[in-house]
Scaffold this motif. Structure first.
Motif, PDB file in Angstrom:
ATOM      1  N   VAL A   1      18.439   9.376   1.032  1.00 35.71           N
ATOM      2  CA  VAL A   1      19.225   8.350   1.737  1.00 35.71           C
ATOM      3  C   VAL A   1      19.410   8.790   3.182  1.00 35.71           C
ATOM      4  N   TRP A   2      19.024   7.912   4.110  1.00 39.91           N
ATOM      5  CA  TRP A   2      19.236   8.202   5.520  1.00 39.91           C
ATOM      6  C   TRP A   2      20.706   8.046   5.839  1.00 39.91           C
ATOM      7  N   LYS A   3      21.255   9.050   6.541  1.00 38.20           N
ATOM      8  CA  LYS A   3      22.680   9.084   6.839  1.00 38.20           C
ATOM      9  C   LYS A   3      22.921   9.029   8.346  1.00 38.20           C
ATOM     10  N   ASP A   4      23.982   8.330   8.713  1.00 33.82           N
ATOM     11  CA  ASP A   4      24.456   8.300  10.089  1.00 33.82           C
ATOM     12  C   ASP A   4      25.495   9.406  10.277  1.00 33.82           C
ATOM     13  N   ASN A   5      25.754   9.748  11.514  1.00 36.80           N
ATOM     14  CA  ASN A   5      26.842  10.655  11.886  1.00 36.80           C
ATOM     15  C   ASN A   5      27.647   9.989  12.985  1.00 36.80           C
ATOM     16  N   VAL A   6      28.947   9.927  12.801  1.00 40.00           N
ATOM     17  CA  VAL A   6      29.850   9.461  13.846  1.00 40.00           C
ATOM     18  C   VAL A   6      30.259  10.701  14.633  1.00 40.00           C
ATOM     19  N   LEU A   7      30.137  10.634  15.949  1.00 40.64           N
ATOM     20  CA  LEU A   7      30.413  11.787  16.800  1.00 40.64           C
ATOM     21  C   LEU A   7      31.834  11.719  17.359  1.00 40.64           C
ATOM     22  N   PHE A   8      32.553  12.818  17.214  1.00 37.95           N
ATOM     23  CA  PHE A   8      33.905  12.929  17.732  1.00 37.95           C
ATOM     24  C   PHE A   8      33.979  14.128  18.661  1.00 37.95           C
ATOM     25  N   GLU A   9      34.863  14.021  19.667  1.00 36.63           N
ATOM     26  CA  GLU A   9      35.025  15.075  20.657  1.00 36.63           C
ATOM     27  C   GLU A   9      36.492  15.191  21.034  1.00 36.63           C
ATOM     28  N   ARG A  10      36.905  16.425  21.284  1.00 43.20           N
ATOM     29  CA  ARG A  10      38.233  16.676  21.827  1.00 43.20           C
ATOM     30  C   ARG A  10      38.070  17.590  23.020  1.00 43.20           C
ATOM     31  N   ARG A  11      38.508  17.122  24.174  1.00 37.53           N
ATOM     32  CA  ARG A  11      38.478  17.915  25.395  1.00 37.53           C
ATOM     33  C   ARG A  11      39.844  18.562  25.588  1.00 37.53           C
ATOM     34  N   SER A  12      39.836  19.813  25.952  1.00 40.54           N
ATOM     35  CA  SER A  12      41.080  20.536  26.209  1.00 40.54           C
ATOM     36  C   SER A  12      41.790  19.963  27.432  1.00 40.54           C
ATOM     37  N   ASN A  13      43.104  19.954  27.367  1.00 39.03           N
ATOM     38  CA  ASN A  13      43.903  19.554  28.527  1.00 39.03           C
ATOM     39  C   ASN A  13      44.210  20.733  29.438  1.00 39.03           C
ATOM     40  N   THR A  14      43.838  21.945  28.995  1.00 42.60           N
ATOM     41  CA  THR A  14      44.155  23.139  29.767  1.00 42.60           C
ATOM     42  C   THR A  14      42.941  23.967  30.168  1.00 42.60           C
ATOM     43  N   ILE A  15      41.861  23.898  29.412  1.00 42.89           N
ATOM     44  CA  ILE A  15      40.658  24.684  29.703  1.00 42.89           C
ATOM     45  C   ILE A  15      39.591  23.747  30.265  1.00 42.89           C
ATOM     46  N   GLY A  16      38.953  24.167  31.354  1.00 41.60           N
ATOM     47  CA  GLY A  16      37.857  23.380  31.911  1.00 41.60           C
ATOM     48  C   GLY A  16      38.295  22.125  32.633  1.00 41.60           C
ATOM     49  N   THR A  17      39.509  22.094  33.131  1.00 40.89           N
ATOM     50  CA  THR A  17      40.014  20.884  33.784  1.00 40.89           C
ATOM     51  C   THR A  17      39.824  20.912  35.295  1.00 40.89           C
ATOM     52  N   THR A  18      39.427  22.072  35.832  1.00 42.67           N
ATOM     53  CA  THR A  18      39.256  22.139  37.287  1.00 42.67           C
ATOM     54  C   THR A  18      37.820  22.378  37.649  1.00 42.67           C
TER      55      THR A  18
END
Length: 165
Positions: A148-165
């Motif tokens: 069975v071919w399966k899909d993937n739903v992609l989710f992301e969480r960006r840090s509010n403190t790391i990598g913001t500048t």
């Protein structure tokens, strides 16, 4: 339920593998067909950000991060694995694991966490949304599981403190 979240150690593997097998058995948690050896699992996950949820002596769930690429530019991006044992689902274990995973990932300098989730895994989708992940897309027919071919739903969480500048 008195849940304690702590660092995963190698001696936890038997319980972690049991919970992983329960997830595999659902048919909508992973493309994996069998639990890997600890050595293989260990090699494919970051050495930090490995957690277990425990009540008394029983492991209820686990969470860990995998690198998304060996390229240094993606060093702050981790792919989430979170599994909750059958008897502990719907009791806040996944949320507790994910919240601590976020804290630890930021302490380790990760700025992005991502997940690919089967669309029918509504519990995982709701969990990710609850802890601040956003849906960023869908990969259609990304892999075949038992014909069975399966899909993937992609989710992301960006840090509010790391990598913001």
């Amino acid at each position: 339920m008195s849940i304690r979240i702590r660092k995963m150690v190698a001696e936890d593997w038997e319980g972690v593998a049991r919970i992983y097998a329960e997830g595999i058995a659902t048919g909508f948690a992973t493309f994996e067909k069998q639990v890997p050896s600890y050595a293989d699992w260990d090699q494919n996950h970051l050495s930090s950000c490995r957690l277990v949820a425990q009540e008394g002596e029983e492991l209820l769930g686990w969470a860990a991060l995998s690198p998304v690429s060996s390229r240094c530019v993606y060093g702050g991006v981790g792919e989430v694995s979170v599994y909750v044992g059958e008897q502990a689902r719907g009791k806040g274990v996944g949320e507790s694991l994910m919240k601590e995973l976020i804290v630890q990932s930021e302490a380790e300098g990760l700025w992005t966490l991502q997940s690919g989730i089967f669309p029918e895994n509504l519990g995982s989708i709701k969990l990710h949304e609850k802890v601040g992940f956003r849906k960023i897309g869908k990969r259609e027919r990304i892999g075949n599981l038992d014909g069975v071919w399966k899909d993937n739903v992609l989710f992301e969480r960006r840090s509010n403190t790391i990598g913001t500048t």
